[in-house]
Design an enzyme around this catalytic site. Structure first.
Site, PDB file in Angstrom:
ATOM      1  N   ASP A  24      30.967 -42.851 -25.347  1.00  0.00           N
ATOM      2  CA  ASP A  24      30.349 -42.235 -23.920  1.00  0.00           C
ATOM      3  C   ASP A  24      31.075 -40.775 -23.765  1.00  0.00           C
ATOM      4  OD1 ASP A  24      32.926 -42.627 -21.990  1.00  0.00           O
ATOM      5  OD2 ASP A  24      32.780 -44.629 -23.095  1.00  0.00           O
ATOM      6  N   ASP A 113      29.071 -47.283 -13.216  1.00  0.00           N
ATOM      7  CA  ASP A 113      30.342 -47.065 -13.486  1.00  0.00           C
ATOM      8  C   ASP A 113      31.353 -47.387 -12.147  1.00  0.00           C
ATOM      9  OD1 ASP A 113      33.031 -46.092 -13.958  1.00  0.00           O
ATOM     10  OD2 ASP A 113      32.394 -44.063 -14.641  1.00  0.00           O
ATOM     11  N   GLU A 115      35.129 -47.941 -10.995  1.00  0.00           N
ATOM     12  CA  GLU A 115      36.257 -47.838 -11.287  1.00  0.00           C
ATOM     13  C   GLU A 115      37.328 -47.041 -10.277  1.00  0.00           C
ATOM     14  OE1 GLU A 115      37.205 -44.253 -14.171  1.00  0.00           O
ATOM     15  OE2 GLU A 115      35.082 -44.356 -14.868  1.00  0.00           O
TER      16      GLU A 115
END
Ligand SMILES: *[C@@H]1O[C@H](CO)[C@@H](O)[C@H](O)[C@H]1NC(C)=O
Ligand SMILES: *[C@@H]1O[C@H](CO)[C@@H](O)[C@H](O)[C@H]1NC(C)=O
Length: 225
Positions: A24, A113, A115
């Site tokens: 990624d 995503d 996080e």
């Protein structure tokens, strides 16, 4: 002799568990050797597209075109900013700016995503139940617009701390687990398997290293829907 033994071991390992290498990338990688990655065996890449409802990654198009030309299966990802606007608003912004999915066999469902907040409290000031609601708003908006659930990237530690280890998404969003180690460890609640594992924050051709838990045919099926 050595070669024979190694080849035998490799064949055994691939029978035990098929895996496809990938990686990624984001604007942090100004140059990426897409073709080098492909030639070394990589077959997929997740590319940062958006963040919140205002940020578009300036390298997204360059990365996406480079990945496509190299023959990689690719998809966009969205860095969640759950304190700044609703999950639905961020899903729509993501879809408009590279995160959309199509059943063309070379596009991964977009990846959400989740996080640690890079600039503030770990969970963006949201309670666990507010965080679960935010994620649900994002993933259901994505599903009704694109026809598939997005991939969900997280670590077991963040998920435990910020969602109270919610089991609500395991049968919906394929898991992309972040753990920089030689073993994947305990998965977050709800998922009995991971689909992708980001196992190292470095990668020879640019970005972070990942592996797909399955064969190339299974990976292509995810891209085909
Ligand atoms: C990640 O990759 C680097 C470079 O290849 C290596 O030195 C390091 O040990 C790896 N870390 C893990 C956790 O595998
Ligand atoms: C990898 O996927 C296979 C097939 O879905 C599954 O049986 C296995 O448990 C998965 N491995 C991990 C560690 O998630």
């Amino acid at each position: 002799m050595k070669f024979t033994i190694l080849a035998g071991l490799a064949a055994l390992a691939s029978m035990a568990q098929a895996a496809v290498p990938g990686f990624d990338i984001s604007h942090w990688q100004s140059t990426v050797n897409y073709k080098g990655a492909y030639n070394s065996g990589a077959r997929f890449v997740m590319i940062k597209a958006t963040e919140g409802t205002t940020y578009k990654d300036p390298k997204f198009s360059t990365h996406y075109i480079g990945a496509t030309n190299a023959g990689l299966i690719r998809g966009g990802y969205h860095f969640a900013q759950p304190a700044s606007s609703s999950g639905a608003a961020q899903a729509n912004f993501f879809i408009k700016n590279g995160g959309g999915w199509s059943s063309d066999g070379i596009t991964l469902p977009g990846m959400l995503d989740m996080e640690y907040n890079p600039s503030g409290s770990a969970c963006y000031g949201l309670s666990a139940s507010a965080m679960v609601n935010w994620i649900s708003d994002f993933v259901e908006t994505y599903k009704s617009s694109q026809g598939v659930y997005p991939l969900l990237y997280t670590s077991t530690s963040w998920w435990t701390q910020c969602t109270g280890n919610s089991a609500a998404f395991g049968n919906k969003t394929p898991l992309v687990i972040a753990r920089y180690s030689s073993s994947v460890g305990t998965l977050p609640a709800g998922w009995s398997v991971y689909s992708f594992w980001q196992f190292n924050d470095s990668y020879q051709y640019g970005g972070d290293s990942q592996t797909f838990n399955g064969s190339l045919d299974q990976l292509k099926k995810i891209a085909k829907g």
